[in-house]
Design an enzyme around this catalytic site. Structure first.
Site, PDB file in Angstrom:
ATOM      1  N   ARG A  63      22.467  36.995  40.352  1.00  0.00           N
ATOM      2  CA  ARG A  63      23.322  37.759  39.435  1.00  0.00           C
ATOM      3  C   ARG A  63      24.775  37.327  39.532  1.00  0.00           C
ATOM      4  O   ARG A  63      25.537  37.420  38.572  1.00  0.00           O
ATOM      5  CB  ARG A  63      23.173  39.269  39.693  1.00  0.00           C
ATOM      6  CG  ARG A  63      21.826  39.814  39.258  1.00  0.00           C
ATOM      7  CD  ARG A  63      21.722  41.312  39.536  1.00  0.00           C
ATOM      8  NE  ARG A  63      21.852  41.645  40.943  1.00  0.00           N
ATOM      9  CZ  ARG A  63      20.873  41.540  41.836  1.00  0.00           C
ATOM     10  NH1 ARG A  63      19.678  41.134  41.461  1.00  0.00           N
ATOM     11  NH2 ARG A  63      21.069  41.853  43.096  1.00  0.00           N
ATOM     12  N   GLU A 100      21.731  44.361  52.497  1.00  0.00           N
ATOM     13  CA  GLU A 100      21.338  45.772  52.595  1.00  0.00           C
ATOM     14  C   GLU A 100      19.829  45.904  52.771  1.00  0.00           C
ATOM     15  O   GLU A 100      19.349  46.787  53.452  1.00  0.00           O
ATOM     16  CB  GLU A 100      21.801  46.512  51.329  1.00  0.00           C
ATOM     17  CG  GLU A 100      21.732  48.015  51.448  1.00  0.00           C
ATOM     18  CD  GLU A 100      22.060  48.723  50.144  1.00  0.00           C
ATOM     19  OE1 GLU A 100      22.445  48.053  49.166  1.00  0.00           O
ATOM     20  OE2 GLU A 100      21.906  49.956  50.118  1.00  0.00           O
TER      21      GLU A 100
HETATM   22  P1  AMP Z   1      25.484  42.365  50.888  1.00  0.00           P
HETATM   23  O1  AMP Z   1      25.262  41.024  51.491  1.00  0.00           O
HETATM   24  O2  AMP Z   1      24.835  43.455  51.680  1.00  0.00           O
HETATM   25  O3  AMP Z   1      26.942  42.636  50.613  1.00  0.00           O
HETATM   26  O4  AMP Z   1      24.719  42.385  49.519  1.00  0.00           O
HETATM   27  C1  AMP Z   1      25.274  41.797  48.407  1.00  0.00           C
HETATM   28  C2  AMP Z   1      24.238  41.069  47.612  1.00  0.00           C
HETATM   29  O5  AMP Z   1      23.007  41.770  47.518  1.00  0.00           O
HETATM   30  C3  AMP Z   1      24.726  40.896  46.203  1.00  0.00           C
HETATM   31  O6  AMP Z   1      24.352  39.579  45.825  1.00  0.00           O
HETATM   32  C4  AMP Z   1      24.000  41.934  45.394  1.00  0.00           C
HETATM   33  O7  AMP Z   1      23.526  41.363  44.206  1.00  0.00           O
HETATM   34  C5  AMP Z   1      22.848  42.385  46.261  1.00  0.00           C
HETATM   35  N1  AMP Z   1      22.830  43.833  46.522  1.00  0.00           N
HETATM   36  C6  AMP Z   1      22.910  44.434  47.721  1.00  0.00           C
HETATM   37  N2  AMP Z   1      22.790  45.755  47.627  1.00  0.00           N
HETATM   38  C7  AMP Z   1      22.642  46.020  46.318  1.00  0.00           C
HETATM   39  C8  AMP Z   1      22.478  47.217  45.559  1.00  0.00           C
HETATM   40  N3  AMP Z   1      22.450  48.431  46.132  1.00  0.00           N
HETATM   41  N4  AMP Z   1      22.364  47.114  44.231  1.00  0.00           N
HETATM   42  C9  AMP Z   1      22.400  45.894  43.624  1.00  0.00           C
HETATM   43  N5  AMP Z   1      22.541  44.735  44.281  1.00  0.00           N
HETATM   44  C10 AMP Z   1      22.660  44.784  45.611  1.00  0.00           C
END
Ligand code: AMP
Length: 176
Positions: A63, A100
């Protein structure tokens, strides 16, 4: 014109328990489908970094590509993809990361950034910051300087900002 953040929030759909129980997934597809709102988000992110002398915008699969590529064009600079392991055809640098809902591995072409280039990293969502920090490490390994991180949504309660260690972060909508 100031970004209508209420409109942006209204165009993000919360999907409970996706992709696994306990996660509220921020679905940006309704936002992407609204040309005016999508364009306003791209403009707001690019304009926030207009004075940062950015040389390249790095986007994160998948995305992140959708947001990062138009931001790069608006800034008048090139776009560099960071992809999940095994997708890029040339020689790569690789970093493991946690997010996450799981762990993963990200790659960048070894020759995608030149030493000293100023890099803006763009993704759709900042959650725990694991992904963004892995990309920052990848860019650093190529000798470039990450000057900022831009995203549409920031899930503040997951503490991603703290993990990015003083990096300039611009999020259009921040959920506390
Ligand atoms: P993080 O590495 O935990 O900051 O996660 C960021 C990445 O995971 C991004 O590329 C987001 O597209 C995806 N992502 C993580 N959590 C979510 C969420 N709750 N909703 C949508 N995308 C998420």
């Amino acid at each position: 014109m100031a970004l209508d953040t209420d409109l942006v929030s209204a165009l993000v759909r919360d999907v409970v328990d996706f992709p696994e129980e306990g996660v509220v997934f921020k679905d940006i597809t309704p936002l992407l489908a609204d040309e005016a709102a999508f364009a306003a988000c791209v403009a707001a992110l690019a304009d926030a970094f207009a004075g940062a002398a950015v040389d390249k915008v790095v986007g994160i699969e998948a995305r992140g590509f959708i947001v990062a590529a138009p931001v790069a064009l608006r800034l008048g600079v090139g776009f560099v993809p960071v992809r999940k392991a095994g997708k890029l055809p040339w020689q790569v640098e690789r970093e493991s990361y946690t997010l996450e809902y799981g762990t993963g591995c990200l790659e960048i072409h070894s020759d995608a950034l030149a030493a000293g280039e100023r890099v803006l990293v763009v993704d759709d969502v900042l959650a725990t910051g694991g992904t963004a920090s892995a990309v920052t490490r990848l860019a650093g390994r190529l000798g470039s300087e990450v000057v900022g991180f831009g995203c549409i949504l920031e899930l503040g309660f997951l503490g991603g900002r703290a993990r990015l260690d003083g990096l300039r972060i611009e999020s259009l909508v921040r959920y506390p």
